[in-house]
Design a protein around this motif. Sequence first.
Motif, PDB file in Angstrom:
ATOM      1  N   ARG A   1       0.821  -1.215   0.000  1.00 41.02           N
ATOM      2  CA  ARG A   1       0.000   0.000   0.000  1.00 41.02           C
ATOM      3  C   ARG A   1       0.854   1.264   0.000  1.00 41.02           C
ATOM      4  N   LYS A   2       1.884   1.310   0.834  1.00 44.14           N
ATOM      5  CA  LYS A   2       2.719   2.508   0.913  1.00 44.14           C
ATOM      6  C   LYS A   2       3.505   2.728  -0.367  1.00 44.14           C
TER       7      LYS A   2
ATOM      8  N   ALA B   1       1.146   4.105  -3.017  1.00 43.21           N
ATOM      9  CA  ALA B   1       0.833   5.516  -2.765  1.00 43.21           C
ATOM     10  C   ALA B   1       2.000   6.413  -3.141  1.00 43.21           C
ATOM     11  N   ARG B   2       3.205   5.963  -2.865  1.00 36.24           N
ATOM     12  CA  ARG B   2       4.392   6.761  -3.189  1.00 36.24           C
ATOM     13  C   ARG B   2       4.549   6.935  -4.701  1.00 36.24           C
TER      14      ARG B   2
ATOM     15  N   SER C   1      -5.586  -1.838  -3.430  1.00 39.57           N
ATOM     16  CA  SER C   1      -5.259  -1.286  -2.112  1.00 39.57           C
ATOM     17  C   SER C   1      -5.982   0.024  -1.829  1.00 39.57           C
TER      18      SER C   1
ATOM     19  N   ALA D   1      -4.938   2.798  -3.367  1.00 38.48           N
ATOM     20  CA  ALA D   1      -3.964   3.856  -3.634  1.00 38.48           C
ATOM     21  C   ALA D   1      -4.355   4.679  -4.858  1.00 38.48           C
TER      22      ALA D   1
END
Length: 262
Positions: A184-185, A188-189, A219, A221
């Motif tokens: 997920r991170k 998003a990045r 996710s 994102a």
Amino acid sequence: MCNTQAVTLASALTPVIDFVFPPRCPLCGDPVAAHGGLCLTCWDKLAVPSGTCCTLCQRPMGEGHGEDAQMVCAPCMAEPPKHAGIAAATLYNEPSRALVLAFKHGRRIGLAPMMARMMLMRIPPLEGRWLVVPVPLHRWRLLQRGFNQSALLAREIAGATGHDLLVDGLVRPRPTPSLGGLGRKARARILAGAIAAHPGRTAKIKGGNVLLVDDVMTSGATTNACITALRKAGARQVRIACFARVMDEALDTVRETVELPS
């Protein structure tokens, strides 16, 4: 040719088309009553959210939670979502995955009306003025694929609901790599700043309600990046509609059947 004449012509040609190209289930190939539908066996294999669901994200809550219309799941209580609700036609399992792959990568765009009808069964009434906006593709991906699958679904939904389609409400000013296998991170990045409101469409978006349409929600994102761009452009609220939603932990809590859409 007016719409009435087109419908009449299509109805007249249907028996001929069915004779030359007998309607078959797009998943298993078995005969079906009409083009654009699944056989009963394949319908029964789809996982459709049912019963008590979170009012914010539609996460199935399972049994033992009562019928509270304001039930909110733990993830939404811990981190309130940016959207005003999610409507997913199915949970992502093997049959829904097969439909998405056939639609998006197999170029079977004729599946769009059926998939959109299933999404419409889950979308709550949209009161007032709404804009139907698809998740965008970068122009190179669009040229490569030849179509935006989310835009095809959005067109069907807009036509059925009578709301305005804003097919280019969002744009991807820069390409992004495949997000498959990423957390997920990381997703998003990569997506930070990759999606924006079309400069020429902000006047329509400002103060409006937006139904954001995608084929698969993984996710969140991508949809979060879209919501950020829409809210920055002045959208009042954003709801999400998708055909399949990846939520493995919920697959065992749903009734894996679906009523045949009319």
